[in-house]
Design a protein around this motif. Structure first.
Motif, short mmCIF file in Angstrom:
data_model
loop_
_atom_site.label_atom_id
_atom_site.label_comp_id
_atom_site.label_asym_id
_atom_site.label_seq_id
_atom_site.Cartn_x
_atom_site.Cartn_y
_atom_site.Cartn_z
N ALA A 147 0.82 -1.21 0.00
CA ALA A 147 0.00 0.00 0.00
C ALA A 147 0.85 1.26 0.00
CB ALA A 147 -0.95 0.00 1.20
N ASN A 148 2.12 1.17 0.38
CA ASN A 148 3.02 2.31 0.21
C ASN A 148 3.09 2.72 -1.25
OD1 ASN A 148 4.62 2.94 2.85
ND2 ASN A 148 4.67 0.70 2.72
N VAL A 149 3.12 1.73 -2.13
CA VAL A 149 3.25 1.96 -3.56
C VAL A 149 1.90 2.20 -4.21
CG1 VAL A 149 4.05 0.95 -5.74
CG2 VAL A 149 5.34 0.54 -3.63
N ALA A 150 0.91 1.41 -3.81
CA ALA A 150 -0.41 1.45 -4.45
C ALA A 150 -1.51 1.59 -3.40
CB ALA A 150 -0.62 0.18 -5.27
N PRO A 151 -1.60 2.73 -2.73
CA PRO A 151 -2.56 2.88 -1.62
C PRO A 151 -4.02 2.74 -2.03
CG PRO A 151 -1.54 5.00 -2.17
CD PRO A 151 -0.77 3.94 -2.90
N LYS A 152 -4.39 3.33 -3.16
CA LYS A 152 -5.79 3.27 -3.59
C LYS A 152 -6.14 1.87 -4.10
CE LYS A 152 -6.09 8.19 -4.70
NZ LYS A 152 -6.28 9.21 -5.76
N GLU A 153 -5.20 1.26 -4.78
CA GLU A 153 -5.44 -0.07 -5.33
C GLU A 153 -5.62 -1.11 -4.22
OE1 GLU A 153 -3.42 2.32 -8.50
OE2 GLU A 153 -3.22 2.08 -6.32
N ILE A 154 -4.83 -0.98 -3.16
CA ILE A 154 -4.97 -1.90 -2.03
C ILE A 154 -6.27 -1.62 -1.29
CG2 ILE A 154 -4.04 -2.58 0.22
CD1 ILE A 154 -2.45 -3.74 -2.08
N ASN A 155 -6.59 -0.34 -1.08
CA ASN A 155 -7.82 0.00 -0.36
C ASN A 155 -9.05 -0.50 -1.09
OD1 ASN A 155 -10.19 2.11 0.23
ND2 ASN A 155 -8.86 1.91 2.03
N ALA A 156 -8.97 -0.56 -2.43
CA ALA A 156 -10.13 -1.01 -3.21
C ALA A 156 -10.54 -2.43 -2.84
CB ALA A 156 -9.81 -0.93 -4.70
N ILE A 157 -9.58 -3.27 -2.46
CA ILE A 157 -9.91 -4.65 -2.07
C ILE A 157 -10.85 -4.63 -0.88
CG2 ILE A 157 -8.99 -6.88 -1.33
CD1 ILE A 157 -6.31 -6.04 -2.61
#
Length: 294
Positions: free
Chosen positions: A211-221
């Motif tokens: 999530a450091n790199v892809a915060p929105k993408e991880i949160n979407a899960i």
């Protein structure tokens, strides 16, 4: 009723400046970035390089995170040290800062029996007023918490859950099964590859280094799962699983994560266990993060 830790907490990196010192300003920028994506903060863990931070830096990192979050999300701080005494000493400083909970890895280097782990965690939980999460990461510590040990520790009024970073579905599911009838005890998923499945099976939160790199993408899960869109959550997981797999092939975390952030334009410095990335590795990381929002 204990406060439940839910959703995504980012195992946030500890930024360093050009001289290798902790950068308060850079950490604040990264915290704000995570808050914008809807994520909470897990500081001072593996991705936060606790193993190369001194005690003063660990306290400073936590203080910065708590101050910047300002009650808008959960903040959990890792306090695990090699001895019970040192863990309690750090924990007593950290609990004064206003964190929602602390996390404690098993002692490392010395192989411990399960009853010795129970003694360690009981002493830590007895000594602190802040809620305690167990933290299972046997590949890094050499000590594994067994499910029945966790079940016993779950009876302690100040031990509220476990973060499992063993890396396998078998480990995660064994903890979920062991504590399924235990009230107010949470299982937090560590591996980024198991976020969706963890939520499906009953994890209350995940601690994500990616999530450091892809915060929105991880949160979407999490967001899709919470909204009842299980298939959408599964697809969101698939979208990040290959990123995780390929990024960690290049170098260990947090070095690979920090290099990815650097390529994305975030000045967080290098890992204190810096990797000499060659041009091909840099090119690989650049391709991996090309489609991720900065």
């Amino acid at each position: 009723m204990r406060k439940k830790i839910e959703g995504v907490l980012t195992a946030i990196v500890t930024p360093f400046d050009s001289e290798g010192a902790f950068s308060d300003a850079a950490l604040r920028r990264q915290v704000r970035r995570q808050l914008d994506a809807g994520n909470g903060i897990f500081c001072g863990g593996t991705n936060g390089e606790f193993f190369v931070l001194n005690e003063q830096e660990k306290v400073a990192v936590t203080a910065t995170c708590v101050d910047e979050v300002a009650g808008r999300a959960n903040v959990v701080a890792h306090i695990g040290e090699i001895s019970t005494r040192e863990t309690i000493r750090l924990g007593k400083q950290i609990e004064k800062l206003g964190v929602d909970a602390v996390s404690v890895i098993t002692p490392y280097f010395v192989p411990l029996k399960q009853n010795e782990l129970i003694t360690h965690y009981t002493a830590v939980a007895d000594a602190l007023s802040v809620p305690v999460f167990l933290y299972n990461i046997p590949a890094r510590t050499g000590n594994t918490l067994e499910p029945q040990t966790v079940l016993k520790l779950a009876q302690h009024p100040n031990i509220i859950g476990i973060k499992d970073s063993a890396g396998s579905y078998e480990s995660l599911s064994s903890f979920l099964s062991a504590v399924k009838d235990t009230d107010d005890f949470s299982v937090l998923n560590g591996p980024d590859s198991l976020i969706h499945q963890g939520f499906v099976d009953g994890c209350s939160a995940c601690i994500s280094g990616l999530a450091n790199v892809a915060p929105k993408e991880i949160n979407a899960i999490w967001a899709l799962f919470r909204a009842g869109d299980i298939e959408g959550s599964r697809q969101a997981q698939e979208n990040v699983t290959s990123l995780r797999t390929e990024l960690y092939k290049v170098a260990f975390s947090p070095a690979a994560v920090k290099k990815a952030l650097d390529i994305m334009g975030h000045d967080v410095g290098e890992s204190r266990y810096a990797v000499a990335f060659d041009p091909q590795q840099v090119s690989t990381i650049r391709q991996l993060v090309a489609g991720i929002a900065r």
